[in-house]
Design an enzyme around this catalytic site. Structure first.
Site, PDB file in Angstrom:
ATOM      1  N   ARG A   1       0.805  -1.226   0.000  1.00 19.89           N
ATOM      2  CA  ARG A   1       0.000   0.000   0.000  1.00 19.89           C
ATOM      3  C   ARG A   1       0.841   1.281   0.000  1.00 19.89           C
ATOM      4  O   ARG A   1       0.314   2.374  -0.113  1.00 19.89           O
ATOM      5  CB  ARG A   1      -0.954  -0.005   1.217  1.00 19.89           C
ATOM      6  CG  ARG A   1      -2.156  -0.892   1.000  1.00 19.89           C
ATOM      7  CD  ARG A   1      -2.915  -1.100   2.291  1.00 19.89           C
ATOM      8  NE  ARG A   1      -2.229  -2.036   3.177  1.00 19.89           N
ATOM      9  CZ  ARG A   1      -2.592  -2.276   4.435  1.00 19.89           C
ATOM     10  NH1 ARG A   1      -3.606  -1.633   4.964  1.00 19.89           N
ATOM     11  NH2 ARG A   1      -1.930  -3.147   5.162  1.00 19.89           N
TER      12      ARG A   1
ATOM     13  N   GLN B   1      13.394 -14.526   5.687  1.00 23.76           N
ATOM     14  CA  GLN B   1      12.144 -15.283   5.597  1.00 23.76           C
ATOM     15  C   GLN B   1      11.814 -15.331   4.105  1.00 23.76           C
ATOM     16  O   GLN B   1      11.387 -14.335   3.535  1.00 23.76           O
ATOM     17  CB  GLN B   1      11.020 -14.589   6.378  1.00 23.76           C
ATOM     18  CG  GLN B   1       9.728 -15.389   6.386  1.00 23.76           C
ATOM     19  CD  GLN B   1       8.541 -14.586   6.910  1.00 23.76           C
ATOM     20  OE1 GLN B   1       8.533 -13.360   6.893  1.00 23.76           O
ATOM     21  NE2 GLN B   1       7.507 -15.277   7.350  1.00 23.76           N
TER      22      GLN B   1
ATOM     23  N   THR C   1       3.042 -13.874  10.459  1.00 28.12           N
ATOM     24  CA  THR C   1       3.891 -13.340  11.533  1.00 28.12           C
ATOM     25  C   THR C   1       4.479 -14.454  12.406  1.00 28.12           C
ATOM     26  O   THR C   1       5.611 -14.343  12.882  1.00 28.12           O
ATOM     27  CB  THR C   1       3.093 -12.356  12.417  1.00 28.12           C
ATOM     28  OG1 THR C   1       1.836 -12.962  12.777  1.00 28.12           O
ATOM     29  CG2 THR C   1       2.802 -11.058  11.684  1.00 28.12           C
TER      30      THR C   1
HETATM   31  C1  UD1 Z   1      -0.832  -8.119  12.809  1.00 26.51           C
HETATM   32  C2  UD1 Z   1      -1.457  -8.955  13.930  1.00 26.51           C
HETATM   33  C3  UD1 Z   1      -2.699  -8.244  14.469  1.00 26.51           C
HETATM   34  C4  UD1 Z   1      -2.326  -6.849  14.934  1.00 26.51           C
HETATM   35  C5  UD1 Z   1      -1.634  -6.079  13.815  1.00 26.51           C
HETATM   36  C6  UD1 Z   1      -1.084  -4.785  14.357  1.00 26.51           C
HETATM   37  C7  UD1 Z   1      -0.971 -11.286  13.383  1.00 26.51           C
HETATM   38  C8  UD1 Z   1      -1.500 -12.521  12.821  1.00 26.51           C
HETATM   39  N1  UD1 Z   1      -1.800 -10.254  13.400  1.00 26.51           N
HETATM   40  O1  UD1 Z   1      -1.777  -8.092  11.764  1.00 26.51           O
HETATM   41  O2  UD1 Z   1      -3.255  -8.964  15.531  1.00 26.51           O
HETATM   42  O3  UD1 Z   1      -3.494  -6.160  15.352  1.00 26.51           O
HETATM   43  O4  UD1 Z   1      -0.507  -6.832  13.298  1.00 26.51           O
HETATM   44  O5  UD1 Z   1      -0.587  -4.012  13.315  1.00 26.51           O
HETATM   45  O6  UD1 Z   1       0.152 -11.258  13.837  1.00 26.51           O
HETATM   46  N2  UD1 Z   1       5.550  -9.855   8.578  1.00 26.51           N
HETATM   47  C9  UD1 Z   1       6.657 -10.600   8.280  1.00 26.51           C
HETATM   48  N3  UD1 Z   1       6.494 -11.820   7.685  1.00 26.51           N
HETATM   49  C10 UD1 Z   1       5.275 -12.326   7.400  1.00 26.51           C
HETATM   50  C11 UD1 Z   1       4.149 -11.548   7.710  1.00 26.51           C
HETATM   51  C12 UD1 Z   1       4.305 -10.319   8.303  1.00 26.51           C
HETATM   52  O7  UD1 Z   1       7.781 -10.183   8.516  1.00 26.51           O
HETATM   53  O8  UD1 Z   1       5.221 -13.436   6.871  1.00 26.51           O
HETATM   54  C13 UD1 Z   1       5.730  -8.551   9.199  1.00 26.51           C
HETATM   55  C14 UD1 Z   1       5.263  -7.418   8.296  1.00 26.51           C
HETATM   56  O9  UD1 Z   1       6.342  -6.885   7.576  1.00 26.51           O
HETATM   57  C15 UD1 Z   1       4.713  -6.400   9.283  1.00 26.51           C
HETATM   58  C16 UD1 Z   1       4.283  -7.233  10.476  1.00 26.51           C
HETATM   59  O10 UD1 Z   1       4.915  -8.479  10.345  1.00 26.51           O
HETATM   60  O11 UD1 Z   1       5.699  -5.516   9.732  1.00 26.51           O
HETATM   61  C17 UD1 Z   1       2.772  -7.399  10.594  1.00 26.51           C
HETATM   62  O12 UD1 Z   1       2.309  -8.068   9.452  1.00 26.51           O
HETATM   63  P1  UD1 Z   1       0.918  -7.716   8.817  1.00 26.51           P
HETATM   64  O13 UD1 Z   1       0.672  -8.632   7.694  1.00 26.51           O
HETATM   65  O14 UD1 Z   1       0.821  -6.273   8.582  1.00 26.51           O
HETATM   66  O15 UD1 Z   1      -0.048  -8.139  10.014  1.00 26.51           O
HETATM   67  P2  UD1 Z   1      -1.503  -7.617  10.243  1.00 26.51           P
HETATM   68  O16 UD1 Z   1      -2.404  -8.353   9.372  1.00 26.51           O
HETATM   69  O17 UD1 Z   1      -1.534  -6.148  10.190  1.00 26.51           O
HETATM   70 CA    CA Z   2      -0.072  -4.291   9.570  1.00 27.91          CA
END
Ligand code: UD1
Ligand code: CA
Length: 448
Positions: free
Chosen positions: A15, A73, A79
């Site tokens: 985004r 990763q 996450t």
């Molecule tokens: C996540 C949380 C949610 C919380 C929110 C706060 C989970 C499942 N959900 O959701 O409860 O309210 O953050 O902002 O954890 N990332 C990785 N590798 C991955 C996936 C994500 O490094 O495979 C990193 C992303 O770069 C990011 C962070 O983790 O910085 C959060 O990932 P994102 O996909 O934005 O999680 P949300 O769906 O927002």
């Molecule tokens: Ca997020």
């Protein structure tokens, strides 16, 4: 207990609509991820690991001088999966703190609190008027946390919960390791959710401890450029407030930006639209006029900088007067009481006490003594097309207006140069040098 920090930064950041990885976008001129790493370093952990994925090479190249371990990763499977990449590198007796590369303004005091209960699973939460998009904190009728449910998996009743997961949590490595091993991706996004460890902890009778942050900016993530701008404004105002509380008058707190570290004395006055970047130190009673940009400068007491100046990598001693419309470029040093006036550019030069360069000049690669007056329109011709050469002007020299000094050249103490001269040879002490054609008058001249 020893602390180990994992920073998640593998997400794509779609985004942002950008070719630059999200975590390299800046607040106050510093990448989001660097804000997080700097805060992490401040907690004095045993180890900091950054989980990277998208644009990883660029991220590592940009931040490679920082004391962190980089963990790849390869596929962004959630996450929980991201944390699982780093957990094997952490010893059992460590407390593990999970941070996010795109949540830049977390408050270290809150993190310390979060890490202070070693036997529980500690989750940082916040309450939002509009919790859409966040994982909801689900509590039982005793108020104990039972689970975190993601927006996309939440039913109507869960969606109205306003307490949300910031994502930031801390717990002991042994426990985290065992929970991560049991994660699955049976959810609407087929991702390994880190948040599923909460329900596992409940099953294991591990207490869930929450700390609730009331300032939303401290836990706000950046997903698009609107949020980036929001956090930038918040951050700027915090910094300007700190300056004001330390004795600086700021004409309009919304029109001063600080992109670095400012050290300030007392009774400084800063007018509107000023940018201070890098390391700037300002002495007592310094005044900075409107629309001025200062980067990496050491400015002593009682210096007056008028409006519209651009100043970079310079040292300015007590009582100097600069501008308006002056440009001071890197490696310039001005001694006490020097005056640099309008439309004057000074580069890689030293100017000794009390000398004046007040109008329309270029001074480059020069050494100027004390008590020198450089007339309007004087140019040091420092570049021959291949090499840069030095101009040396000793003490008490007077340089007439519109003089060109063709470097390398030296003007000795007390010499005078007549206006309009092109000086290509050294000028001896106390002499007058002139190089212009004598004036002639032609009687009875008629215009064509
Ligand atoms: C996540 C949380 C949610 C919380 C929110 C706060 C989970 C499942 N959900 O959701 O409860 O309210 O953050 O902002 O954890 N990332 C990785 N590798 C991955 C996936 C994500 O490094 O495979 C990193 C992303 O770069 C990011 C962070 O983790 O910085 C959060 O990932 P994102 O996909 O934005 O999680 P949300 O769906 O927002
Ligand atoms: Ca997020």
């Amino acid at each position: 207990m020893k602390l180990s920090i994992i920073i998640l930064a593998a997400g794509l950041g779609k985004r942002m609509c950008s070719k630059l990885p999200k975590v390299l976008h800046c607040i106050a001129g510093k990448p989001l991820l660097k804000h997080v790493i700097d805060t992490a370093i401040g907690l004095k952990p045993e180890k900091i690991q950054v989980v990277y994925g998208h644009g990883g090479e660029q991220v590592i190249n940009t931040l490679d001088d920082l004391p962190v371990e980089w963990v790849q990763q390869e596929q962004q499977l959630g996450t929980g999966h991201a944390v699982a990449q780093a957990i094997p590198n952490i010893a059992d007796d460590n407390m593990v703190l999970i941070l996010y590369g795109d949540v830049p303004l977390i408050n270290p005091v809150n993190l310390q609190k979060l890490c202070s209960s070693p036997t529980s699973l500690n989750v940082l939460t916040t309450k939002l008027d509009n919790p859409t998009g966040y994982g909801r904190i689900v509590r039982n009728d005793k108020g104990q946390v039972e689970a975190i449910v993601e927006e996309k998996d939440a039913d109507f009743k869960t969606k109205i919960i306003q307490e949300v997961n910031t994502g930031i949590l801390a717990t002991q490595a042994t426990k985290l390791r065992s929970w991560l091993a049991n994660l699955d991706n049976n959810n609407s996004q087929t991702e390994y959710y880190l948040t599923d460890i909460i329900a596992m902890a409940v099953t294991d009778n591990v207490p869930i401890h929450t700390n609730t942050v009331s300032n939303k900016y401290e836990v706000m993530g950046v997903n698009n450029r609107l949020q980036l701008a929001d956090l930038e404004r918040y951050y700027q105002l915090q910094q300007v407030n700190n300056l004001m509380l330390a004795g600086v008058t700021v004409q309009d707190p919304n029109r001063l930006d600080i992109r670095g570290v400012v050290k300030a004395g007392y009774d400084i006055n800063i007018d509107i639209n000023v940018i201070l970047a890098g390391n700037v130190s300002l002495g007592n009673r310094v005044t900075i006029g409107a629309n001025t940009i200062i980067r990496n400068a050491k400015i002593a007491d009682d210096v007056e900088i008028l409006s519209n100046c651009v100043i970079e990598d310079v040292v300015i001693e007590t009582g100097c007067k600069i501008g308006p419309f002056a440009r001071l470029r890197p490696e310039t040093k001005l001694a006490e009481q020097v005056h640099i006036g309008n439309f004057v550019e000074v580069k890689k030069s030293t100017v000794a006490k009390g000398s004046k360069i007040n109008h329309l000049s270029y001074i480059g690669d020069s050494e100027i003594g004390s008590g020198v007056n450089v007339g309007a329109g004087t140019i040091t011709c420092n570049y021959d097309g291949t090499n840069k050469h030095k101009t040396v002007i000793k003490n008490d020299v007077f340089i007439g207006s519109d003089t060109q000094l063709i470097a390398p050249v030296t003007v000795e103490d007390g010499a005078t140069i007549g206006a309009g001269s092109t000086i290509s040879k050294n000028v001896a002490k106390g002499t007058l040098a002139l190089s212009r054609v004598e004036q002639r008058s032609i009687d009875g001249w008629k215009r064509p």
